[in-house]
Design a protein around this motif. Structure first.
Motif, PDB file in Angstrom:
ATOM      1  N   PRO A 158       0.818  -1.218   0.000  1.00  0.00           N
ATOM      2  CA  PRO A 158       0.000   0.000   0.000  1.00  0.00           C
ATOM      3  C   PRO A 158       0.849   1.264   0.000  1.00  0.00           C
ATOM      4  O   PRO A 158       0.466   2.271  -0.596  1.00  0.00           O
ATOM      5  N   GLN A 159       2.032   1.213   0.650  1.00  0.00           N
ATOM      6  CA  GLN A 159       2.886   2.396   0.674  1.00  0.00           C
ATOM      7  C   GLN A 159       3.307   2.797  -0.735  1.00  0.00           C
ATOM      8  O   GLN A 159       3.246   3.968  -1.112  1.00  0.00           O
ATOM      9  N   GLY A 160       3.751   1.798  -1.501  1.00  0.00           N
ATOM     10  CA  GLY A 160       4.214   2.076  -2.853  1.00  0.00           C
ATOM     11  C   GLY A 160       3.117   2.623  -3.742  1.00  0.00           C
ATOM     12  O   GLY A 160       3.324   3.573  -4.506  1.00  0.00           O
ATOM     13  N   ASP A 161       1.918   2.054  -3.652  1.00  0.00           N
ATOM     14  CA  ASP A 161       0.821   2.494  -4.507  1.00  0.00           C
ATOM     15  C   ASP A 161       0.322   3.881  -4.112  1.00  0.00           C
ATOM     16  O   ASP A 161      -0.004   4.700  -4.971  1.00  0.00           O
ATOM     17  N   ILE A 162       0.247   4.157  -2.819  1.00  0.00           N
ATOM     18  CA  ILE A 162      -0.180   5.483  -2.367  1.00  0.00           C
ATOM     19  C   ILE A 162       0.825   6.547  -2.805  1.00  0.00           C
ATOM     20  O   ILE A 162       0.454   7.637  -3.258  1.00  0.00           O
ATOM     21  N   LEU A 163       2.100   6.234  -2.673  1.00  0.00           N
ATOM     22  CA  LEU A 163       3.137   7.180  -3.098  1.00  0.00           C
ATOM     23  C   LEU A 163       3.058   7.443  -4.598  1.00  0.00           C
ATOM     24  O   LEU A 163       3.244   8.576  -5.052  1.00  0.00           O
ATOM     25  N   MET A 164       2.764   6.405  -5.386  1.00  0.00           N
ATOM     26  CA  MET A 164       2.636   6.591  -6.825  1.00  0.00           C
ATOM     27  C   MET A 164       1.427   7.453  -7.166  1.00  0.00           C
ATOM     28  O   MET A 164       1.485   8.294  -8.077  1.00  0.00           O
ATOM     29  N   LEU A 165       0.326   7.287  -6.453  1.00  0.00           N
ATOM     30  CA  LEU A 165      -0.861   8.109  -6.689  1.00  0.00           C
ATOM     31  C   LEU A 165      -0.576   9.580  -6.381  1.00  0.00           C
ATOM     32  O   LEU A 165      -0.971  10.480  -7.135  1.00  0.00           O
ATOM     33  N   LEU A 166       0.117   9.829  -5.278  1.00  0.00           N
ATOM     34  CA  LEU A 166       0.488  11.201  -4.931  1.00  0.00           C
ATOM     35  C   LEU A 166       1.443  11.781  -5.976  1.00  0.00           C
ATOM     36  O   LEU A 166       1.367  12.972  -6.315  1.00  0.00           O
TER      37      LEU A 166
END
Length: 298
Positions: A158-166
């Motif tokens: 989830p960290q990686g995907d949230i960072l990519m969305l931001l």
């Protein structure tokens, strides 16, 4: 009639040049995430971000001085700051952090959401008004990307995907703001001044965060740093901002749907990362969306 015809031909020619410049920019940007993935294996993500901005900023300053470019007007400083926060600091830092958790192949798929983000900010900041059908194609492409990410299992990282969305949001804002400003300031001048404005922050941070030793840094990592500093941070934007200004931010921005295709090819050939049939399927689907969006942009 003849004058109107000439004006129409001129506008069409300008639009065509915009798509060509935009396509070149996309090709250059396609190597950004694979290069970042290689570099972040040897460099701290924050140091990588400030180092690439410092290197590109010094080069940009030299070019501006060489061509004796006039300084931006006072009212252009705030938009330049937005560009710097979005594409000089925000996107590089967030993607570098994300690539600690996900592969470049996985992160590249998220780039399919970037055209929609750019189009939204083009309406908010650039005053563009694409037709409803355009939004259908743009949203469809983004939904395909999000659906693929969910199917892969967002709980895996989830960290990686949230960072990519931001990162996508920051980049979309930086693209739209820079393209709007480039209509008056010039494409390469926008990214150059944005980089120069960031130097007082980036250079001291690069010095403070510099590793004690570079002996363990591999050649591929150095090449990755060189690529993201020279091509991703500077040269790519020269073509990209010019293309957005010439052909329209929302319309030419849809070319970013091609970026996952080129990026996945690089991830597979250069990094030897596994590219699943699902990734290829989503990529092909979003590429088809750019055709429809292109026809309905205006």
């Amino acid at each position: 009639m003849e004058r109107a015809s000439k004006l129409s031909d001129s506008a069409m020619e300008n639009t065509t040049r915009g798509w060509i410049n935009g396509f070149i920019g996309v090709l250059i940007f396609s190597g950004s995430l694979p290069a970042t993935r290689v570099a972040v294996l040897a460099f701290d993500p924050v140091f990588l971000t400030v180092a690439r901005a410092s290197i590109a900023g010094v080069l940009a300053l030299c070019v501006l001085l060489l061509f004796k470019e006039r300084r931006p007007a006072r009212h252009q400083l705030l938009p330049l700051l937005v560009v710097a926060l979005g594409v000089v600091a925000g996107f590089p830092l967030l993607t570098a952090l994300a690539l600690q958790y996900v592969t470049s192949a996985h992160s590249i798929v998220f780039l399919g959401m970037l055209p929609l983000a750019t189009a939204v900010f083009a309406v908010m900041r650039g005053g563009e008004r694409p037709r409803p059908a355009f939004w259908c194609f743009s949203v469809l492409g983004s939904l395909l990307v999000v659906g693929f990410a969910i199917r892969q299992g967002l709980t895996a990282s989830p960290q990686g995907d949230i960072l990519m969305l931001l990162a996508i949001l920051a980049c979309g804002l930086g693209y739209a703001e820079g393209a709007k400003l480039s209509r008056t300031l010039g494409g390469w001048q926008v990214i150059s001044w944005a980089l120069v404005l960031s130097l007082p922050v980036m250079v001291p941070l690069a010095w403070l965060l510099m590793p004690l030793s570079f002996s363990q840094v591999s050649t591929p990592a150095w090449l990755g740093l060189a690529y993201v500093s020279l091509f991703s941070m500077l040269i790519g934007f020269v073509f990209w901002y010019r293309g957005l200004a010439q052909g329209g931010i929302a319309a030419v921005g849809q070319l970013q749907l091609l970026q996952p295709f080129f990026g996945l090819a690089l991830a597979a050939t250069v990094l030897h990362e596994q590219v699943s049939m699902g990734m290829l399927g989503v990529t092909v689907a979003v590429i088809l969306c750019v055709v429809g969006a292109r026809k309905c942009a205006k």
